[in-house]
Enzyme design. Structure first.
Site: not given
Lengths: 761, 125
Positions: A17, A20, A442, A647, A651
């Site tokens: 319960c 408890c 790139d 990176d 990108d």
């Protein structure tokens, strides 16, 4: 400093319960060292924050038990290390057992075989009672069947109950049929002779098939453990302990699990770095090859990051722990490789479809073989012929080769990639990289280092410049720039430091927004900045200086002007420098038949200059960050399969748009999320490695699949006796067993060849 | 063709029909996930020559916890693959291995042993 608390979650048992829960919570809260306890009745879990110095999971458990409840030990853990150890133990045991079963089968088969061949010597046969010989053979075969081959029958039966059929089904039915026929011929030979049949026995066939299949399994198991060797060695890199410096100055070795964020760890020469962190004091060079594939040691100073599992070479240093457990670089690499090994390659789709229906289909073919032989063969020999061919079809069919073809190659190659600092996200990425015909780079951060560096330093000859040495002038400029935070200033300082020379100090520093900086060094006013700075100060530029500046500008460099005591005396050319390895790597890519295209936000002159320097003929200049993905699309519209290498955060869309994205390691997490392949080393050679590895892997997979398909499509009809009407050829089931054992081993061995992968130079 | 041959043919074709029906067309064992109080959908699966149940129904968007208990030592079932979720696990014999995943899309996702012989599927609704 407040001591760190730990959090523990307990599964509470027996709470009926809500009150408890309150009771357990109270009991936990009263336990010394517990700072906060929260019990959830619904989930039956308690979450407790406690001081590890005063409490431990054991004392917490005690508190729950004292309150009248129980603590369930956590459900079977899925932690990789624990499972790994258990699996290794079981595999070693299984291997030992398999070898024993194989030994028994071989030992008995070498007795059974010559005994079965006695009939070839009629003189000998007259002295021997056929009936007794058959019983002797039966007794010798039984252990082979019941001990060595037991697992085949058990597995086939278990599968049958689940409406599943596997390789064991084929072996069980094949050997089972041969054995039962022989058993009948031994026990009730009269049944055969009364129908005009010779009561032949096939004990040698049964025993030999089992021995050969077991041999195949032994070889297969040995090879299979090697496919996952790479990931095991990665996991094995993890340090077991760390030397933690306590606030009181003591240095204690603690198990790695107890190291916490913020701890200061001491690393001495030759030691392994325990976990990820930032250097607080000291400097050293570290071998990071195991994580990045970079063979040269990397210099590290205070403020630089260090990573767990890397090796400290020369110096001693201390670092503050920033990541532990699953968050460390090593754990993430392991996770990524594991995920990749669990992924499926699109190339495998057909093999998957075939595997799904393979075994039942072979059983059907075998039954039809039996029926056709029985109906068409001469009366006296139809039953043995039908039986032998039925068994041969079942035994030669090898679904294993088909099932092993792709995954073993993927496992070896993803592991191999990690060794080279190339992390492959999944099998699909590998397959895409194989098809690439265009690589789009790139510029910034991939071809170039992505940070400005001083490339030219020029001082005015003649009376104005002669007064001082060039080296001294550089140190004067550096003294000013050391106080500035501008990225260009950092480049100047780095350059000056690299040149060496006495350090000077600057006073009355002032930064002039958008123009440069001014300060006083050695009592002289030093100015450094752009042309407008000098113009504002009414300093005129001499013609040689202007000529030199124009030349630098035409080479797409940023020019910094230096004036001392109101006179322009020198120039610095600053540019983003090309990585040492870029040109060679691009040449290698071109050598692989790949067109390399560059894209940059720079003006066309700079773009042309960098492209020329590294041997690129096609480039896009003045590309705005938001247009990068568009350029990928444009190349794709030309019918190209594009690999994008980048990176930065901006990108990410381009990486995702490309057929395959490669994120370069020093990059950001965002870029890695969008990338199919991550290069741990900031070096274009990784692109070459990735593409070469993908090509070799897919080639291996294709060979494997070709072999597996050809083997089965040729082997099954031959075993069924298709060549008999034309050449009188039949395949003995024992030969079929040998072929089957070798087929899966061949596929595995072919995949293992990838372990010898290296990039051709 | 004598009587024996006719009997063998009829029995053989009957067996063929049985094999095809039994392995490809007969009904499969299906289980739906049970949601625990914490909102995790839990299913227990026994691995012994196959997966029982071998069709598992779960709801989309809620975490799923599959506990595979491998009730045999046979090496066929030692690996578990769920390629759509990038999962490859070794299942220790006579142990329960938990596999957690989050189904984000509806559909049928197969799971198989290392060689694709044993099969089951996760049906996300």
């Amino acid at each position: 400093m407040e001591p760190a608390t730990k959090t523990e979650t307990l599964d509470i048992e027996g709470m009926t319960c809500a009150s408890c829960a309150a009771f357990v919570e109270k009991s936990l809260s009263r336990t010394p060292g517990v700072q906060r306890a929260m019990v959830n009745y619904a989930t039956e879990k308690a979450t407790v924050d406690y001081l590890p110095t005063q409490a431990s999971p054991a004392t917490l458990k005690e508190a729950v038990i004292n309150a009248g409840y129980g603590v369930t030990e956590r459900a079977p853990d899925t932690s990789a290390a624990e499972r790994g150890a258990e699996i290794d133990r079981q595999k070693a045991l299984a291997y030992q057992k398999l070898k024993r079963r194989f030994g028994v089968a071989v030992g008995l088969a070498v007795i059974i075989m010559p005994l079965s061949m006695l009939m070839l010597w009629p003189a000998m046969m007259q002295r021997i009672n056929m009936q007794w010989l058959n019983y002797a053979l039966l007794l010798l075969t039984l252990p082979v069947l019941l001990y060595s081959g037991r697992e085949f029958y058990v597995s086939a039966w278990n599968g049958f109950k689940h409406r599943a059929a596997n390789m064991d089904t084929l072996i069980a039915v094949g050997t089972g049929a041969a054995f039962l026929y022989s058993l009948a011929a031994t026990v009730v030979p009269g049944f055969f002779t009364s129908r005009g049949l010779v009561p032949e026995v096939y004990y040698d066939t049964t025993a030999t098939i089992i021995a050969l299949i077991l041999l195949g399994k032994v070889l297969e198991l040995r090879a299979k453990t090697q496919t996952s060797a790479a990931i095991k060695s990665l996991i094995g890199l993890q340090a077991k302990t760390a030397r933690v410096a306590r606030p009181d100055g003591a240095e204690v070795d603690v198990p790695i699990e107890q190291v916490q964020l913020g701890d200061i760890v001491v690393v001495r020469p030759g030691e392994k770095v325990a976990t990820d962190g930032l250097i607080t004091e000291g400097h050293s060079s570290l071998d990071e090859a195991m994580l990045t594939g970079e063979s040269l040691p990397v210099e590290k100073n205070a403020g630089d990051p260090v990573f767990g599992a890397t090796l400290n070479k020369t110096g001693s240093f201390r670092f503050r722990v920033t990541k532990v457990g699953a968050d460390t670089m090593l754990s993430q690499i392991v996770k990524l490789v594991e995920d990749a090994q669990g992924s499926r390659a699109p190339i495998q789709r057909l093999a998957d479809k075939v595997s799904a229906i393979f075994v039942p289909t072979v059983v059907v073919i075998a039954i039809l073989t039996f029926v056709i032989w029985f109906d068409l063969a001469p009366l006296g020999t139809r039953l043995p012929l039908a039986l032998v061919n039925f068994v041969a079809v079942l035994i030669i069919a090898c679904p294993c080769a088909l099932g092993l073809a792709t995954p073993t190659a993927i496992m070896v190659s993803t592991g191999k990639g990690a060794e080279h600092g190339v992390l492959i996200r999944n099998a699909e990425a590998l397959e895409k990289a194989y098809k690439v015909d265009t690589v789009l780079l790139d510029k910034t951060g991939t071809i170039t280092k992505g940070e400005p560096a001083v490339t030219d330093f020029w001082t005015l000859p003649g009376p104005a410049g002669a007064a001082r040495e060039a080296g001294q002038l550089l140190q004067m400029v550096a003294a000013v720039e050391r106080q500035s935070e501008h990225p260009l200033a950092e480049a100047v300082v780095r350059h000056a430091d690299a040149q060496g020379g006495p350090r000077l100090t600057a006073t009355s520093f002032r930064a002039i927004e958008g123009k440069g900086a001014a300060a006083s060094v050695d009592g002289q006013a030093v100015l450094i900045g752009n042309r407008r700075l000098l113009a504002d100060e009414n300093i005129t530029l001499s013609p040689p200086l202007i000529a030199q500046a124009e030349q630098l500008l035409s080479r797409a460099k940023t020019v910094l002007y230096v004036a001392v005591a109101g006179q322009a005396v020198g120039l610095l050319g600053v540019a983003d420098t090309v990585r040492d390895t870029s040109a060679a790597a691009i040449k290698k890519l071109q050598g692989l038949g790949i067109e390399v295209v560059m894209m940059t936000g720079d003006n066309p002159e700079t773009a042309a200059q960098v492209a020329g320097q590294v041997g690129i003929t096609r480039y896009f200049a003045e590309v705005l960050p938001q247009d990068k993905a568009g350029k990928v699309k444009a190349l794709q519209a030309e019918g190209r399969i594009v690999a994008m290498v980048g990176d930065g955060i901006n990108d990410a869309p381009a990486l995702a748009q490309a057929d395959i994205g490669l994120a370069i390691g020093s990059g950001t997490d965002v870029a890695m999320e969008a990338a199919g392949i991550t290069l741990m080393r900031s070096d274009l050679n990784g692109v070459v490695t990735a593409i070469e590895l993908s090509r070799q892997t897919i080639r291996t997979i294709k060979q494997n699949l070709f072999f597996a398909f050809i083997y089965n499509t040729l082997g099954i009809p031959i075993a069924a006796g298709l060549l008999y009407p034309f050449f009188g050829l039949l395949l003995s089931p024992m030969l079929a067993a040998g072929a089957m054992a070798l087929s899966s081993v061949s596929v595995l061995t072919n995949s293992l060849r990838l372990r010898g992968f290296s990039v051709k130079s | 063709m004598d009587t024996t041959a006719i009997i063998v043919t009829v029995v053989g074709l009957g067996l063929v029909a049985f094999v095809l029906w039994y392995f490809f067309f007969s009904a499969r064992q299906t289980a739906s996930a049970v949601s625990s109080t914490s909102g995790v959908q839990e299913v227990a699966i026994t691995v012994k020559g196959g997966y029982s149940p071998d069709v598992i129904e779960v709801e989309k968007g809620k975490p799923v916890q599959l506990s595979f208990y491998r009730d045999e030592e046979n090496s066929c079932s030692e690996e578990l693959l769920m390629p759509d979720f990038s999962i490859r696990r070794d299942l220790p014999a006579f142990k329960t291995t938990l596999v957690e995943l989050l189904p984000k899309e509806a559909g049928t996702f197969p799971f198989t042993c290392g060689m694709g012989m044993l099969r089951g599927s996760l049906v996300v609704k």
